[in-house]
Design a protein around this motif. Structure first.
Motif, PDB file in Angstrom:
ATOM      1  N   GLY A 276      38.813  37.241  46.893  1.00 27.08           N
ATOM      2  CA  GLY A 276      37.369  37.437  46.900  1.00 27.08           C
ATOM      3  C   GLY A 276      36.827  38.205  45.713  1.00 27.08           C
ATOM      4  N   HIS A 277      37.616  38.416  44.668  1.00 25.70           N
ATOM      5  CA  HIS A 277      37.138  39.141  43.501  1.00 25.70           C
ATOM      6  C   HIS A 277      36.137  38.280  42.722  1.00 25.70           C
ATOM      7  CE1 HIS A 277      40.656  41.557  44.461  1.00 25.70           C
ATOM      8  NE2 HIS A 277      40.193  42.500  43.634  1.00 25.70           N
ATOM      9  N   SER A 278      35.198  38.940  42.096  1.00 23.21           N
ATOM     10  CA  SER A 278      34.206  38.240  41.276  1.00 23.21           C
ATOM     11  C   SER A 278      34.827  37.840  39.939  1.00 23.21           C
ATOM     12  CB  SER A 278      32.987  39.129  41.030  1.00 23.21           C
ATOM     13  OG  SER A 278      33.356  40.247  40.227  1.00 23.21           O
ATOM     14  N   LEU A 279      34.084  36.998  39.224  1.00 23.75           N
ATOM     15  CA  LEU A 279      34.570  36.582  37.907  1.00 23.75           C
ATOM     16  C   LEU A 279      34.699  37.772  36.961  1.00 23.75           C
ATOM     17  CD1 LEU A 279      32.488  33.295  37.357  1.00 23.75           C
ATOM     18  CD2 LEU A 279      34.821  33.514  38.201  1.00 23.75           C
ATOM     19  N   ARG A 280      33.757  38.680  37.015  1.00 21.75           N
ATOM     20  CA  ARG A 280      33.816  39.857  36.138  1.00 21.75           C
ATOM     21  C   ARG A 280      35.008  40.745  36.499  1.00 21.75           C
ATOM     22  NH1 ARG A 280      29.408  40.414  32.962  1.00 21.75           N
ATOM     23  NH2 ARG A 280      27.540  39.220  33.504  1.00 21.75           N
ATOM     24  N   ALA A 281      35.268  40.885  37.798  1.00 20.48           N
ATOM     25  CA  ALA A 281      36.390  41.713  38.224  1.00 20.48           C
ATOM     26  C   ALA A 281      37.722  41.093  37.774  1.00 20.48           C
ATOM     27  CB  ALA A 281      36.370  41.886  39.742  1.00 20.48           C
ATOM     28  N   ILE A 282      37.826  39.757  37.893  1.00 16.57           N
ATOM     29  CA  ILE A 282      39.045  39.076  37.437  1.00 16.57           C
ATOM     30  C   ILE A 282      39.205  39.241  35.930  1.00 16.57           C
ATOM     31  CG2 ILE A 282      40.211  36.845  37.254  1.00 16.57           C
ATOM     32  CD1 ILE A 282      38.757  35.996  39.796  1.00 16.57           C
ATOM     33  N   GLY A 283      38.080  39.112  35.205  1.00 21.66           N
ATOM     34  CA  GLY A 283      38.129  39.276  33.753  1.00 21.66           C
ATOM     35  C   GLY A 283      38.588  40.668  33.358  1.00 21.66           C
ATOM     36  N   ARG A 284      38.082  41.713  34.052  1.00 17.07           N
ATOM     37  CA  ARG A 284      38.498  43.080  33.736  1.00 17.07           C
ATOM     38  C   ARG A 284      39.983  43.273  34.023  1.00 17.07           C
ATOM     39  NH1 ARG A 284      33.360  44.394  35.950  1.00 17.07           N
ATOM     40  NH2 ARG A 284      34.317  44.740  37.995  1.00 17.07           N
ATOM     41  N   ALA A 285      40.463  42.672  35.112  1.00 15.99           N
ATOM     42  CA  ALA A 285      41.878  42.820  35.461  1.00 15.99           C
ATOM     43  C   ALA A 285      42.795  42.170  34.426  1.00 15.99           C
ATOM     44  CB  ALA A 285      42.135  42.221  36.845  1.00 15.99           C
ATOM     45  N   LEU A 286      42.320  41.078  33.821  1.00 15.56           N
ATOM     46  CA  LEU A 286      43.134  40.363  32.844  1.00 15.56           C
ATOM     47  C   LEU A 286      42.818  40.753  31.396  1.00 15.56           C
ATOM     48  CD1 LEU A 286      43.666  38.582  35.389  1.00 15.56           C
ATOM     49  CD2 LEU A 286      43.658  36.606  33.867  1.00 15.56           C
ATOM     50  N   GLY A 287      41.770  41.557  31.211  1.00  9.78           N
ATOM     51  CA  GLY A 287      41.353  41.884  29.847  1.00  9.78           C
ATOM     52  C   GLY A 287      40.718  40.698  29.148  1.00  9.78           C
ATOM     53  N   ARG A 288      40.026  39.872  29.934  1.00 10.17           N
ATOM     54  CA  ARG A 288      39.392  38.667  29.397  1.00 10.17           C
ATOM     55  C   ARG A 288      37.907  38.684  29.717  1.00 10.17           C
ATOM     56  NH1 ARG A 288      42.853  35.173  26.375  1.00 10.17           N
ATOM     57  NH2 ARG A 288      44.945  35.193  27.286  1.00 10.17           N
TER      58      ARG A 288
ATOM     59  N   ALA B  47      34.445  37.366  31.280  1.00  7.33           N
ATOM     60  CA  ALA B  47      34.176  36.631  32.508  1.00  7.33           C
ATOM     61  C   ALA B  47      33.921  35.152  32.220  1.00  7.33           C
ATOM     62  CB  ALA B  47      32.978  37.243  33.232  1.00  7.33           C
ATOM     63  N   SER B  48      33.362  34.857  31.026  1.00  3.80           N
ATOM     64  CA  SER B  48      33.089  33.466  30.679  1.00  3.80           C
ATOM     65  C   SER B  48      34.390  32.669  30.558  1.00  3.80           C
ATOM     66  CB  SER B  48      32.310  33.397  29.361  1.00  3.80           C
ATOM     67  OG  SER B  48      33.035  34.025  28.313  1.00  3.80           O
ATOM     68  N   THR B  49      35.467  33.314  30.087  1.00  3.55           N
ATOM     69  CA  THR B  49      36.762  32.634  30.001  1.00  3.55           C
ATOM     70  C   THR B  49      37.261  32.251  31.387  1.00  3.55           C
ATOM     71  OG1 THR B  49      37.355  33.805  27.977  1.00  3.55           O
ATOM     72  CG2 THR B  49      39.171  32.873  29.256  1.00  3.55           C
ATOM     73  N   ILE B  50      37.115  33.153  32.325  1.00  8.35           N
ATOM     74  CA  ILE B  50      37.546  32.880  33.704  1.00  8.35           C
ATOM     75  C   ILE B  50      36.733  31.739  34.291  1.00  8.35           C
ATOM     76  CG2 ILE B  50      38.008  33.899  35.941  1.00  8.35           C
ATOM     77  CD1 ILE B  50      39.561  35.122  33.559  1.00  8.35           C
ATOM     78  N   LYS B  51      35.416  31.776  34.047  1.00 10.38           N
ATOM     79  CA  LYS B  51      34.559  30.723  34.588  1.00 10.38           C
ATOM     80  C   LYS B  51      34.927  29.355  34.017  1.00 10.38           C
ATOM     81  CE  LYS B  51      29.744  29.457  35.455  1.00 10.38           C
ATOM     82  NZ  LYS B  51      30.016  28.043  35.225  1.00 10.38           N
ATOM     83  N   ARG B  52      35.124  29.289  32.688  1.00 16.62           N
ATOM     84  CA  ARG B  52      35.487  28.007  32.088  1.00 16.62           C
ATOM     85  C   ARG B  52      36.817  27.499  32.636  1.00 16.62           C
ATOM     86  NH1 ARG B  52      33.343  30.331  27.320  1.00 16.62           N
ATOM     87  NH2 ARG B  52      35.441  30.985  26.674  1.00 16.62           N
ATOM     88  N   GLU B  53      37.775  28.403  32.844  1.00 22.83           N
ATOM     89  CA  GLU B  53      39.066  28.011  33.385  1.00 22.83           C
ATOM     90  C   GLU B  53      38.925  27.421  34.784  1.00 22.83           C
ATOM     91  OE1 GLU B  53      43.202  27.563  34.097  1.00 22.83           O
ATOM     92  OE2 GLU B  53      41.993  27.688  32.268  1.00 22.83           O
ATOM     93  N   LEU B  54      38.145  28.068  35.620  1.00 22.18           N
ATOM     94  CA  LEU B  54      37.962  27.582  36.990  1.00 22.18           C
ATOM     95  C   LEU B  54      37.175  26.272  37.014  1.00 22.18           C
ATOM     96  CD1 LEU B  54      37.186  30.972  38.764  1.00 22.18           C
ATOM     97  CD2 LEU B  54      39.258  29.603  38.986  1.00 22.18           C
ATOM     98  N   ASP B  55      36.142  26.164  36.157  1.00 21.48           N
ATOM     99  CA  ASP B  55      35.345  24.934  36.125  1.00 21.48           C
ATOM    100  C   ASP B  55      36.171  23.742  35.644  1.00 21.48           C
ATOM    101  OD1 ASP B  55      33.169  26.305  37.039  1.00 21.48           O
ATOM    102  OD2 ASP B  55      32.193  26.504  35.077  1.00 21.48           O
ATOM    103  N   ALA B  56      37.022  23.978  34.642  1.00 20.26           N
ATOM    104  CA  ALA B  56      37.768  22.877  34.039  1.00 20.26           C
ATOM    105  C   ALA B  56      38.949  22.428  34.885  1.00 20.26           C
ATOM    106  CB  ALA B  56      38.261  23.273  32.646  1.00 20.26           C
ATOM    107  N   ASN B  57      39.536  23.347  35.662  1.00 14.68           N
ATOM    108  CA  ASN B  57      40.812  23.042  36.308  1.00 14.68           C
ATOM    109  C   ASN B  57      40.798  23.166  37.824  1.00 14.68           C
ATOM    110  OD1 ASN B  57      42.254  22.595  33.816  1.00 14.68           O
ATOM    111  ND2 ASN B  57      42.180  24.796  33.496  1.00 14.68           N
ATOM    112  N   SER B  58      39.621  23.244  38.422  1.00 10.07           N
ATOM    113  CA  SER B  58      39.539  23.289  39.886  1.00 10.07           C
ATOM    114  C   SER B  58      39.325  21.882  40.419  1.00 10.07           C
ATOM    115  CB  SER B  58      38.401  24.197  40.336  1.00 10.07           C
ATOM    116  OG  SER B  58      38.670  25.536  39.990  1.00 10.07           O
ATOM    117  N   GLY B  59      40.144  21.479  41.370  1.00  8.25           N
ATOM    118  CA  GLY B  59      40.013  20.166  41.977  1.00  8.25           C
ATOM    119  C   GLY B  59      39.362  20.256  43.342  1.00  8.25           C
TER     120      GLY B  59
END
Length: 469
Positions: A161-173, A175-187
């Motif tokens: 349930g983490h937000s995109l910004r929270a995931i980005g902070r955890a990975l040092g990335r 939030a836009s990178t996380i969003k693009r990854e999920l948009d491109a590779n979610s089925g």
């Protein structure tokens, strides 16, 4: 009697099926579709249609909601809302917007790239890359690309349930990178890191259409220059000088060579041999200089005795010379190259003779056409054709210096020029068929080429400057 009745029934049933087929064909129009509906063999169905004088209308494969979707998008409706209204997945709607065509598990993109996601292959310009394997998946990439472990963390954090910004902070990335990854590779079943990693590896090559396969000014310029026997490097620098502010008129040396050799693989070997100076239709490593055939060894006035002022090419009028030999050693052309300007003169040798007397007379006749300040010296190899070098010196006032045995680089300008001349006078051909006018035409064309060593001026321009100053 029973058999006849059975046959009659079968014939009657077949006739009835044929009538139903033709009636349905009038309504649907496509033979294959009607045959599938009625369970009729496709070949039989086409035979019935042909005998009845009916044709088959091609059925459009477009999605029934595609037209409505395009109308909604033209009206300003957002992609997600338009996809929801016509009942298609948002990924399908995205493909429609981008002009992507789907065929089974493959997608064909507007740039001609065909990606088969099931096989993990990418096809561009008829070239298919190898399926994505472990090597591609495990390849060490630039840190800006997501790794498999990061994709696993994205899945876990997203599931928590983490937000995109929270995931980005955890990975040092971002939030836009996380969003693009999920948009491109979610089925349809969500985000799966391993499938996402395979899809990213399949998209990574991104092959592009070869520049010189496209019609346009750039291709015409390169083609015209190749027909004038310019080298790829000369073409690249000529483009830079003639079109300094036009980025579309740029092509690398390697791109030209790849286009030539790619054509050779496609069967255009004769055209490639005419365009590539070596005459080869495939690439070959440079030969080891130590394995070259040695020259004749007849020591004369050695190159080590040549004045230092000739070495730096600062003073014009010093020449290098040699013979290019025809088929079976029965004919030859003498070549002279001026060391400072690289200006080339070709000496016609009458008949098939290239003995010492004939070469001497030809060289004297040619050199005497030069002004006195351009008659400095002549450097030659130790070939027997220069046995009359002292007589040549007496007639022209030019000393002759001889290279060391097996040292062609000591007269490198002439060696290079002889290689260029093989485009006009291929090895294994009779050189006696060329008239003095033919040789003059070739020399003019060679002297009109831009040269890298002259800062892309041509030899004729440099010699003209010497004669007018």
């Amino acid at each position: 009697m029973g058999v006849a009745r059975t046959v009659g029934v079968e014939r009657g049933g077949l006739a009835g099926l044929r009538e139903r087929f033709l009636a349905r064909l009038d309504a649907v129009g496509n033979v294959t579709v009607v045959a599938r509906e009625l369970g009729v063999n496709r070949n039989t169905a086409f035979g019935w249609a042909r005998k009845a004088g009916r044709g088959s209308v091609r059925v459009s494969r477009r999605h029934p909601g595609r037209r409505e979707y395009e109308r909604l998008r033209a009206g300003g409706v957002a992609r997600r809302e338009a996809a929801r209204r016509v009942g298609v997945n948002e990924r399908t709607a995205k493909d429609w917007d981008r002009g992507v065509k789907k065929s089974g598990t493959a997608r064909t993109y507007p740039d001609g790239r065909r990606v088969d996601y099931a096989a993990g292959t990418v096809t561009m310009c008829g070239v298919t890359t190898a399926p994505v394997g472990l090597a591609a998946l495990d390849k060490q990439l630039h840190p800006r690309f997501l790794t498999l472990s990061e994709r696993e963390r994205i899945r876990d954090l997203r599931a928590s349930g983490h937000s995109l910004r929270a995931i980005g902070r955890a990975l040092g990335r971002p939030a836009s990178t996380i969003k693009r990854e999920l948009d491109a590779n979610s089925g349809s079943e969500g985000y799966h890191p391993y499938a996402a990693h395979r899809a990213a590896a399949a998209r990574r090559p991104r092959p592009k259409e070869r520049k010189l396969l496209r019609e346009g000014r750039l291709r015409r310029f390169v083609g015209d220059a190749l027909r004038r026997r310019w080298s790829p490097e000369q073409i690249c620098h000529a483009l830079l000088r003639e079109h300094p502010n036009d980025e579309s008129m740029r092509v690398s040396v390697e791109t030209i060579y790849q286009a030539l050799y790619f054509q050779a693989r496609g069967g255009l070997k004769r055209e490639v041999q005419a365009a590539v100076r070596s005459g080869r239709t495939r690439r070959k490593p440079h030969r080891d200089p130590d394995r070259r055939t040695p020259r004749f060894t007849d020591p004369m006035l050695m190159i080590s005795e040549r004045p230092a002022g000739i070495e730096d090419r600062a003073v014009p009028g010093h020449w290098e010379g040699d013979l290019i030999i025809g088929a079976n050693g029965r004919s030859a052309i003498a070549t002279l190259v001026e060391r400072t300007t690289r200006y080339t003169m070709l000496v016609h040798l009458p008949g098939a003779a290239h003995d010492a007397e004939t070469v001497r007379d030809g060289l004297v006749r040619t050199v005497q056409t030069l002004p006195a300040h351009l008659r400095g010296s002549l450097t030659w190899d130790q070939g027997s054709e220069m046995a009359r070098h002292k007589q040549f010196t007496m007639a022209t006032g030019m000393p002759v210096y001889f290279c060391d045995p097996a040292s062609p680089w000591q007269r490198g300008s002439n060696e290079n020029t002889n290689g260029l001349l093989r485009q006009y006078f291929p090895k294994g051909t009779d050189l006696s068929i060329h008239s003095p006018e033919d040789l003059e035409h070739v020399a003019q064309e060679l002297n009109g080429r831009p040269r890298k060593t002259l800062d892309w001026d041509n030899p004729a321009e440099r010699l003209r400057d010497l004669l007018t100053t």
